[in-house]
Design an enzyme around this catalytic site. Structure first.
Site, PDB file in Angstrom:
ATOM      1  N   LYS A  63       0.185   4.307  -0.323  1.00 16.50           N
ATOM      2  CA  LYS A  63      -0.413   5.510   0.285  1.00 16.50           C
ATOM      3  C   LYS A  63      -0.131   6.736  -0.598  1.00 16.50           C
ATOM      4  O   LYS A  63      -0.083   6.592  -1.810  1.00 16.50           O
ATOM      5  CB  LYS A  63       0.098   5.673   1.728  1.00 16.50           C
ATOM      6  CG  LYS A  63      -0.074   4.370   2.527  1.00 16.50           C
ATOM      7  CD  LYS A  63       0.200   4.509   3.992  1.00 16.50           C
ATOM      8  CE  LYS A  63       0.031   3.153   4.663  1.00 16.50           C
ATOM      9  NZ  LYS A  63       0.140   3.198   6.107  1.00 16.50           N
ATOM     10  N   ASN A  76       0.872  -1.175   0.000  1.00 16.30           N
ATOM     11  CA  ASN A  76       0.000   0.000   0.000  1.00 16.30           C
ATOM     12  C   ASN A  76       0.911   1.227   0.000  1.00 16.30           C
ATOM     13  O   ASN A  76       1.515   1.555   1.021  1.00 16.30           O
ATOM     14  CB  ASN A  76      -0.894  -0.022   1.247  1.00 16.30           C
ATOM     15  CG  ASN A  76      -1.722   1.247   1.369  1.00 16.30           C
ATOM     16  OD1 ASN A  76      -1.778   2.056   0.446  1.00 16.30           O
ATOM     17  ND2 ASN A  76      -2.360   1.419   2.510  1.00 16.30           N
ATOM     18  N   GLU A  83      -6.436   4.809   7.900  1.00 18.45           N
ATOM     19  CA  GLU A  83      -6.245   6.238   7.566  1.00 18.45           C
ATOM     20  C   GLU A  83      -7.502   6.815   6.926  1.00 18.45           C
ATOM     21  O   GLU A  83      -7.824   7.986   7.127  1.00 18.45           O
ATOM     22  CB  GLU A  83      -5.009   6.390   6.660  1.00 18.45           C
ATOM     23  CG  GLU A  83      -3.727   6.193   7.456  1.00 18.45           C
ATOM     24  CD  GLU A  83      -2.608   5.480   6.711  1.00 18.45           C
ATOM     25  OE1 GLU A  83      -2.598   5.507   5.460  1.00 18.45           O
ATOM     26  OE2 GLU A  83      -1.746   4.875   7.371  1.00 18.45           O
ATOM     27  N   HIS A  99      -9.206   1.202   5.092  1.00 16.89           N
ATOM     28  CA  HIS A  99      -7.915   1.443   5.742  1.00 16.89           C
ATOM     29  C   HIS A  99      -8.102   2.405   6.922  1.00 16.89           C
ATOM     30  O   HIS A  99      -8.916   3.319   6.856  1.00 16.89           O
ATOM     31  CB  HIS A  99      -6.903   2.019   4.744  1.00 16.89           C
ATOM     32  CG  HIS A  99      -5.513   1.966   5.281  1.00 16.89           C
ATOM     33  ND1 HIS A  99      -5.034   2.906   6.162  1.00 16.89           N
ATOM     34  CD2 HIS A  99      -4.526   1.059   5.115  1.00 16.89           C
ATOM     35  CE1 HIS A  99      -3.798   2.580   6.499  1.00 16.89           C
ATOM     36  NE2 HIS A  99      -3.454   1.467   5.874  1.00 16.89           N
ATOM     37  N   SER A 110       3.859  -2.159  10.302  1.00 15.52           N
ATOM     38  CA  SER A 110       5.312  -2.205  10.513  1.00 15.52           C
ATOM     39  C   SER A 110       5.938  -3.554  10.166  1.00 15.52           C
ATOM     40  O   SER A 110       6.878  -3.998  10.838  1.00 15.52           O
ATOM     41  CB  SER A 110       5.661  -1.792  11.947  1.00 15.52           C
ATOM     42  OG  SER A 110       5.257  -0.451  12.182  1.00 15.52           O
ATOM     43  N   GLY A 130       5.392   1.255   4.636  1.00 15.38           N
ATOM     44  CA  GLY A 130       6.741   1.789   4.458  1.00 15.38           C
ATOM     45  C   GLY A 130       7.684   0.871   3.688  1.00 15.38           C
ATOM     46  O   GLY A 130       8.357   1.317   2.738  1.00 15.38           O
ATOM     47  N   GLU A 163      -5.097  -4.836  10.558  1.00 14.61           N
ATOM     48  CA  GLU A 163      -4.043  -3.845  10.769  1.00 14.61           C
ATOM     49  C   GLU A 163      -4.296  -3.115  12.089  1.00 14.61           C
ATOM     50  O   GLU A 163      -5.071  -2.139  12.126  1.00 14.61           O
ATOM     51  CB  GLU A 163      -4.028  -2.827   9.625  1.00 14.61           C
ATOM     52  CG  GLU A 163      -3.757  -3.435   8.267  1.00 14.61           C
ATOM     53  CD  GLU A 163      -3.198  -2.401   7.282  1.00 14.61           C
ATOM     54  OE1 GLU A 163      -2.098  -2.643   6.781  1.00 14.61           O
ATOM     55  OE2 GLU A 163      -3.843  -1.374   7.040  1.00 14.61           O
ATOM     56  N   GLY A 191       2.905   2.277  10.789  1.00  7.58           N
ATOM     57  CA  GLY A 191       3.871   3.366  10.647  1.00  7.58           C
ATOM     58  C   GLY A 191       4.573   3.741  11.938  1.00  7.58           C
ATOM     59  O   GLY A 191       5.229   4.779  12.020  1.00  7.58           O
TER      60      GLY A 191
HETATM   61  P1  13P Z   1       3.391   0.339   7.656  1.00  6.10           P
HETATM   62  O1  13P Z   1       3.893  -0.958   7.069  1.00  6.10           O
HETATM   63  O2  13P Z   1       4.152   1.530   7.185  1.00  6.10           O
HETATM   64  O3  13P Z   1       3.260   0.258   9.143  1.00  6.10           O
HETATM   65  O4  13P Z   1       1.888   0.542   7.082  1.00  6.10           O
HETATM   66  C1  13P Z   1       0.997  -0.498   7.174  1.00  6.10           C
HETATM   67  C2  13P Z   1      -0.222  -0.131   6.423  1.00  6.10           C
HETATM   68  O5  13P Z   1      -0.952   0.768   6.799  1.00  6.10           O
HETATM   69  C3  13P Z   1      -0.526  -0.854   5.181  1.00  6.10           C
HETATM   70  O6  13P Z   1      -1.803  -0.575   4.721  1.00  6.10           O
END
Ligand code: 13P
Length: 252
Positions: free
Chosen positions: A11, A9, A99, A97, A215, A237, A169, A175
């Site tokens: 983002k 992802n 976010e 998600h 993460s 990430g 998640e 993150g």
């Molecule tokens: P990270 O791997 O950066 O923690 O993000 C996870 C995520 O939100 C994937 O959708």
């Protein structure tokens, strides 16, 4: 049999040039390894989906959208519909998600509508959900996850689950560099699979891929993916770096 999946992802990262370069590098990387049936998904931002579709040609990489609107069309400035995605042959979409839930006010009720719209358009859904840190501290994580799934997905017929991938998640792990321990991940994934058994029976439960996100890095992926109920990862990430992403694909 459910599939193992590694999904990136991206983002709000990568312009068109960076999108093409990252796909080129992932393509090069996966040429050198055995995929063993693992699905590889990347999810660039809307404006780069067409370029990404073009760039993945000749490889097994699939391109996924990060979101879509629930309405067919109309006065929803800044939004993207399912039929627009289908027109550029994007067949899967990430919904729910954290976010989107946190910053854009997406509720379970809205997500239920989005799920229905995606399925009506024969799209596959990578459905995200997970508890906040406060939920886990208060020991509410199981009930929160259960209600997120029930509210947005459990109205569906069993047959619809062919088009659903789940992505647990925990919000406190996204993150932050803090990952759920392999034990925490397996415990939650087993709980989720049991919910599916109770509601839909063994067939749906056994055939639904449940990904972990939060993460995930090459250093911790192996022990997370080794859990019997973890079928892969939704990666933020670490998906922005081709070497790391390819290493994650090799972590089963
Ligand atoms: P990270 O791997 O950066 O923690 O993000 C996870 C995520 O939100 C994937 O959708």
């Amino acid at each position: 049999m459910r599939k193992q999946i590694v999904a990136g992802n991206w983002k709000m990262n990568n312009d068109i040039k960076e999108t093409k370069k990252l796909i080129k590098d992932i393509k090069k990387g996966i040429k050198k390894i055995k995929l063993k049936g693992t699905r590889v998904l990347v999810s660039p931002t809307f404006v780069n989906l067409t370029a990404a579709k073009d760039k993945v040609k000749g490889s097994k990489i699939e391109v996924v959208a990060q979101n879509m609107h629930q309405a067919k069309s109309g006065a929803f400035t800044g939004e993207i519909s399912a039929s627009m995605l289908k027109a550029i042959k994007v067949k899967s979409v990430i919904l729910g998600h954290s976010e989107r839930r946190t910053y854009f006010g997406e509720t379970d009720a809205i997500l239920k509508e989005k799920v229905n719209t995606a399925l009506a358009n024969k799209m596959e859904i990578i459905f995200c959900f997970g508890e906040l840190l406060a939920d886990r501290k208060n020991n509410n994580h199981f009930s929160i996850v259960e209600s997120q799934l029930k509210n947005a997905l459990f109205h569906l017929e069993a047959s619809a689950w062919k088009k659903i991938v789940l992505a647990y998640e925990p919000v406190w792990a996204i993150g932050t560099g803090e990952t759920a321990t392999p034990v925490q991940a397996q415990e939650m994934h087993a709980f989720i699979r049991n919910l599916l058994v109770d509601k839909y029976g063994n067939d749906v439960a056994e055939n639904t891929s449940i990904l972990y996100g939060g993460s995930v890095k090459p250093a911790n992926a192996k022990e997370i993916f080794a859990n019997p109920d973890v079928d892969g990862g939704l990666i933020g990430g670490a998906a922005l770096n081709a070497t790391d992403f390819v290493a994650l694909i090799q972590s089963f």
